[in-house]
Design an enzyme around this catalytic site. Structure first.
Site, PDB file in Angstrom:
ATOM      1  N   GLU A  46       0.914  -1.272  -0.207  1.00 39.64           N
ATOM      2  CA  GLU A  46       0.048  -0.015   0.073  1.00 39.64           C
ATOM      3  C   GLU A  46       0.733   1.353  -0.040  1.00 39.64           C
ATOM      4  O   GLU A  46       0.316   2.238   0.175  1.00 39.64           O
ATOM      5  CB  GLU A  46      -0.860   0.075   1.329  1.00 39.64           C
ATOM      6  CG  GLU A  46      -1.841  -1.142   1.171  1.00 39.64           C
ATOM      7  CD  GLU A  46      -2.751  -1.443   0.217  1.00 39.64           C
ATOM      8  OE1 GLU A  46      -3.093  -0.346  -0.335  1.00 39.64           O
ATOM      9  OE2 GLU A  46      -3.155  -2.300  -0.106  1.00 39.64           O
ATOM     10  N   GLY A 128      -5.652   2.870 -11.506  1.00 39.55           N
ATOM     11  CA  GLY A 128      -4.922   1.887 -12.360  1.00 39.55           C
ATOM     12  C   GLY A 128      -5.688   0.741 -12.535  1.00 39.55           C
ATOM     13  O   GLY A 128      -5.246  -0.222 -13.527  1.00 39.55           O
ATOM     14  N   HIS A 131     -11.709  -1.960 -12.808  1.00 41.34           N
ATOM     15  CA  HIS A 131     -13.168  -2.201 -11.989  1.00 41.34           C
ATOM     16  C   HIS A 131     -13.311  -0.711 -11.034  1.00 41.34           C
ATOM     17  O   HIS A 131     -12.584  -0.283 -10.456  1.00 41.34           O
ATOM     18  CB  HIS A 131     -12.672  -3.236 -10.913  1.00 41.34           C
ATOM     19  CG  HIS A 131     -13.974  -3.454 -10.011  1.00 41.34           C
ATOM     20  ND1 HIS A 131     -15.317  -3.790 -10.245  1.00 41.34           N
ATOM     21  CD2 HIS A 131     -13.979  -3.049  -8.533  1.00 41.34           C
ATOM     22  CE1 HIS A 131     -15.915  -3.874  -9.194  1.00 41.34           C
ATOM     23  NE2 HIS A 131     -15.101  -3.450  -8.123  1.00 41.34           N
ATOM     24  N   HIS A 174     -15.102  -2.827  -1.951  1.00 43.37           N
ATOM     25  CA  HIS A 174     -14.315  -1.569  -1.275  1.00 43.37           C
ATOM     26  C   HIS A 174     -15.070  -0.679  -0.372  1.00 43.37           C
ATOM     27  O   HIS A 174     -15.512   0.551  -0.822  1.00 43.37           O
ATOM     28  CB  HIS A 174     -14.106  -0.622  -2.809  1.00 43.37           C
ATOM     29  CG  HIS A 174     -12.480   0.108  -2.608  1.00 43.37           C
ATOM     30  ND1 HIS A 174     -11.256  -0.561  -2.925  1.00 43.37           N
ATOM     31  CD2 HIS A 174     -12.316   1.263  -2.263  1.00 43.37           C
ATOM     32  CE1 HIS A 174     -10.715   0.327  -2.327  1.00 43.37           C
ATOM     33  NE2 HIS A 174     -10.992   1.557  -2.233  1.00 43.37           N
ATOM     34  N   ASN A 180      -8.831  -0.885   2.564  1.00 40.53           N
ATOM     35  CA  ASN A 180      -9.439  -2.246   2.188  1.00 40.53           C
ATOM     36  C   ASN A 180      -8.308  -2.992   1.948  1.00 40.53           C
ATOM     37  O   ASN A 180      -8.704  -4.258   2.134  1.00 40.53           O
ATOM     38  CB  ASN A 180     -10.104  -1.676   0.733  1.00 40.53           C
ATOM     39  CG  ASN A 180     -11.285  -0.702   1.238  1.00 40.53           C
ATOM     40  OD1 ASN A 180     -12.268  -1.252   1.626  1.00 40.53           O
ATOM     41  ND2 ASN A 180     -11.208   0.589   0.994  1.00 40.53           N
ATOM     42  N   ARG A 182      -5.358  -3.938   3.190  1.00 42.05           N
ATOM     43  CA  ARG A 182      -4.924  -4.609   4.229  1.00 42.05           C
ATOM     44  C   ARG A 182      -6.001  -5.260   4.802  1.00 42.05           C
ATOM     45  O   ARG A 182      -5.751  -6.587   5.317  1.00 42.05           O
ATOM     46  CB  ARG A 182      -4.423  -3.691   5.201  1.00 42.05           C
ATOM     47  CG  ARG A 182      -2.877  -3.078   5.005  1.00 42.05           C
ATOM     48  CD  ARG A 182      -2.794  -1.895   5.721  1.00 42.05           C
ATOM     49  NE  ARG A 182      -3.194  -0.767   5.165  1.00 42.05           N
ATOM     50  CZ  ARG A 182      -2.628   0.233   4.712  1.00 42.05           C
ATOM     51  NH1 ARG A 182      -1.050   0.161   4.659  1.00 42.05           N
ATOM     52  NH2 ARG A 182      -2.985   1.443   4.530  1.00 42.05           N
ATOM     53  N   THR A 183      -7.283  -4.835   4.891  1.00 41.66           N
ATOM     54  CA  THR A 183      -8.369  -5.526   5.540  1.00 41.66           C
ATOM     55  C   THR A 183      -8.659  -6.812   4.920  1.00 41.66           C
ATOM     56  O   THR A 183      -8.938  -7.950   5.285  1.00 41.66           O
ATOM     57  CB  THR A 183      -9.588  -4.579   5.869  1.00 41.66           C
ATOM     58  OG1 THR A 183      -9.207  -3.525   6.321  1.00 41.66           O
ATOM     59  CG2 THR A 183     -10.866  -5.428   6.488  1.00 41.66           C
ATOM     60  N   TYR A 211      -2.114  -7.014  -8.173  1.00 47.34           N
ATOM     61  CA  TYR A 211      -3.029  -6.349  -8.749  1.00 47.34           C
ATOM     62  C   TYR A 211      -3.517  -6.775  -9.981  1.00 47.34           C
ATOM     63  O   TYR A 211      -5.010  -6.502 -10.497  1.00 47.34           O
ATOM     64  CB  TYR A 211      -2.578  -5.127  -9.180  1.00 47.34           C
ATOM     65  CG  TYR A 211      -2.362  -4.222  -7.659  1.00 47.34           C
ATOM     66  CD1 TYR A 211      -2.989  -4.378  -6.676  1.00 47.34           C
ATOM     67  CD2 TYR A 211      -1.309  -3.141  -7.780  1.00 47.34           C
ATOM     68  CE1 TYR A 211      -2.681  -3.595  -5.523  1.00 47.34           C
ATOM     69  CE2 TYR A 211      -0.934  -2.448  -6.675  1.00 47.34           C
ATOM     70  CZ  TYR A 211      -1.689  -2.558  -5.583  1.00 47.34           C
ATOM     71  OH  TYR A 211      -1.449  -1.909  -4.422  1.00 47.34           O
TER      72      TYR A 211
END
Length: 247
Positions: A46, A128, A131, A174, A180, A182-183, A211
């Site tokens: 992140e 990037g 979605h 999201h 988001n 990390r969770t 990604y």
């Protein structure tokens, strides 16, 4: 999905299960290494600039000069979130929105307390990615639907597929303004640990593949790249056990 890969991982799990209970010293070593590496890599994905060694120092209670306080809190918070995951597994608590909010609250503690554990009140775009997450007004409904799916259907799935699906669906929604990723990775490992598998570390070196796999799942409905990535990381997790146990 090629079941052969899942069968290979299950064979590794059976091999590890046959060695239980593990020596206490090995368990401590593995846990300390996991907490450090999981925290470092998940935060680095992140954009946290703490090195692995700096992360270790921060977790020991020392401030690193030249680094943002947010980065320090991200390390400490992530460690605390891992402890929460361990508590949830120990208490055999069922997955719930309340539990997910608690995880997120820990991730953003002292960083953004106003939004910690609170579903987003704005629409977002993921830089990037192709979605586009659902409208903010749909977030509570989508999260409730995620838990309904989990309660009704997930038990019939292979644990690795269930963990991957939970991660992917959560990321797709999201639901929070920040934290988001990390969770999602905490939820992924929560499911794996519940099922008796080792927690995995998604290394920052594979961020691009991560990604791309997320985007393929969200836009093309192709979950195989992400599942393959999880399985690769799972093999590496088992390899750490063999090394520490000297077998």
């Amino acid at each position: 999905m090629d079941d052969t890969k899942l069968q290979e991982v299950d064979a590794l799990k059976q091999r590890l299960d046959a060695l239980r209970p593990l020596p206490p010293a090995a368990v401590r070593n593995l846990r300390e290494e996991l907490v450090l590496n999981w925290t470092y890599h998940s935060n680095a994905i992140e954009g946290n600039t703490l090195t692995l060694l700096e992360t270790k120092v921060v977790l020991e209670g020392i401030t690193v000069g030249g680094k943002l306080m947010r980065e320090h809190f991200e390390a400490i918070n992530h460690r605390d979130a891992i402890h929460y995951v361990e508590d949830v597994v120990h208490e055999a608590e069922p997955l719930s929105e309340w539990q997910i909010r608690n995880l997120h609250r820990l991730v953003l503690k002292q960083i953004d307390d106003a939004n910690a554990g609170v579903y987003r009140k704005t629409n977002v775009a993921i830089v990037g990615a192709r979605h586009v997450p659902p409208d903010m007004l749909l977030v509570p409904e989508r999260m409730a639907a995620l838990i309904r799916w989990y309660d009704a259907e997930s038990a019939r799935m292979h644990p690795i597929l269930r963990a991957a699906r939970l991660h992917l669906d959560f990321v797709g929604i999201h639901p929070f303004i920040d934290g988001n990723g990390r969770t999602a990775r905490l939820l992924l490992n929560l499911e794996l640990i519940k099922a008796g598998y080792p927690a995995i570390v998604l290394p920052v070196q594979r961020r691009l593949a991560y990604y791309k796999a997320l985007d393929a799942a969200q836009m093309d409905g192709d979950t195989a790249p992400f599942v393959d990535l999880v399985i690769d990381c799972m093999r590496e997790a088992f390899a750490r056990y063999w090394f520490v146990l000297a077998i």
